[in-house]
Scaffold this motif. Structure first.
Motif, PDB file in Angstrom:
ATOM      1  N   GLU A   1     -12.851  -6.300  -3.106  1.00 13.10           N
ATOM      2  CA  GLU A   1     -12.873  -5.014  -3.817  1.00 13.10           C
ATOM      3  C   GLU A   1     -12.324  -3.869  -2.957  1.00 13.10           C
ATOM      4  N   ARG A   2     -12.714  -3.806  -1.691  1.00  9.84           N
ATOM      5  CA  ARG A   2     -12.217  -2.727  -0.821  1.00  9.84           C
ATOM      6  C   ARG A   2     -10.702  -2.818  -0.662  1.00  9.84           C
TER       7      ARG A   2
ATOM      8  N   ARG B   1      -0.318  -2.264  -5.219  1.00 11.73           N
ATOM      9  CA  ARG B   1      -0.033  -3.418  -6.069  1.00 11.73           C
ATOM     10  C   ARG B   1      -0.076  -4.665  -5.200  1.00 11.73           C
TER      11      ARG B   1
ATOM     12  N   GLU C   1      -8.606  -4.136  -2.766  1.00 13.43           N
ATOM     13  CA  GLU C   1      -8.002  -3.784  -4.057  1.00 13.43           C
ATOM     14  C   GLU C   1      -7.891  -2.267  -4.215  1.00 13.43           C
ATOM     15  N   ARG C   2      -8.875  -1.534  -3.718  1.00 15.07           N
ATOM     16  CA  ARG C   2      -8.826  -0.066  -3.790  1.00 15.07           C
ATOM     17  C   ARG C   2      -7.707   0.505  -2.921  1.00 15.07           C
ATOM     18  N   LEU C   3      -7.380  -0.179  -1.816  1.00 13.77           N
ATOM     19  CA  LEU C   3      -6.364   0.322  -0.882  1.00 13.77           C
ATOM     20  C   LEU C   3      -4.953  -0.103  -1.259  1.00 13.77           C
TER      21      LEU C   3
ATOM     22  N   GLU D   1      -5.614   1.660   7.245  1.00  5.54           N
ATOM     23  CA  GLU D   1      -6.963   1.250   6.844  1.00  5.54           C
ATOM     24  C   GLU D   1      -6.948  -0.162   6.256  1.00  5.54           C
ATOM     25  N   TYR D   2      -5.952  -0.454   5.428  1.00  4.06           N
ATOM     26  CA  TYR D   2      -5.853  -1.793   4.853  1.00  4.06           C
ATOM     27  C   TYR D   2      -5.647  -2.828   5.960  1.00  4.06           C
TER      28      TYR D   2
ATOM     29  N   THR E   1       0.839  -1.196   0.000  1.00  2.00           N
ATOM     30  CA  THR E   1       0.000   0.000   0.000  1.00  2.00           C
ATOM     31  C   THR E   1       0.873   1.245   0.000  1.00  2.00           C
TER      32      THR E   1
ATOM     33  N   ASP F   1      -2.499   4.632   3.175  1.00  5.96           N
ATOM     34  CA  ASP F   1      -3.559   3.624   3.156  1.00  5.96           C
ATOM     35  C   ASP F   1      -3.264   2.409   4.040  1.00  5.96           C
TER      36      ASP F   1
END
Length: 100
Positions: A80-81, A88, A83-85, A17-18, A10, A14
């Motif tokens: 999905e969440r 790679r 992946e947004r955070l 949160e991740y 990340t 981020d």
């Protein structure tokens, strides 16, 4: 026992949160649904301008891994969440027999 090992990175902003999402939602929810998910660890380290995460989930059987990740269980299971955070991540997962 089989260990499922995966890495993702990340941006520093981020990372918290991740980490919270994975440790408070992803694995606890999976553990509640999959009896043979024995344990999980989330490792974290600063890696230059990124934060690297390694997840290690221990399953009692291949069936449990498939219940977690689906039939194509060597492909990373990235909600999905998450992946947004993630900046790679590895698209495949390594599985190891736990010997000791």
């Amino acid at each position: 026992m089989i260990a499922r090992v995966w890495r993702g990175w990340t941006e520093p902003a981020d990372a918290n949160e991740y980490e919270a999402f994975v440790t408070e939602t992803v694995f606890p929810d999976a553990k509640a649904e999959i009896d043979d998910l024995q344990s999980f660890e989330v490792l974290r380290r600063e890696a230059g301008d990124e934060v690297e995460f390694v997840t290690i989930a221990r399953f009692a059987s291949w069936d449990a891994i498939e219940a977690f990740a689906g039939a194509d269980y060597e492909t990373a299971h990235v909600p999905e969440r998450a992946e947004r955070l993630l900046a790679r991540y590895e698209e495949t997962v390594a599985h190891y027999e736990v010997r000791a």
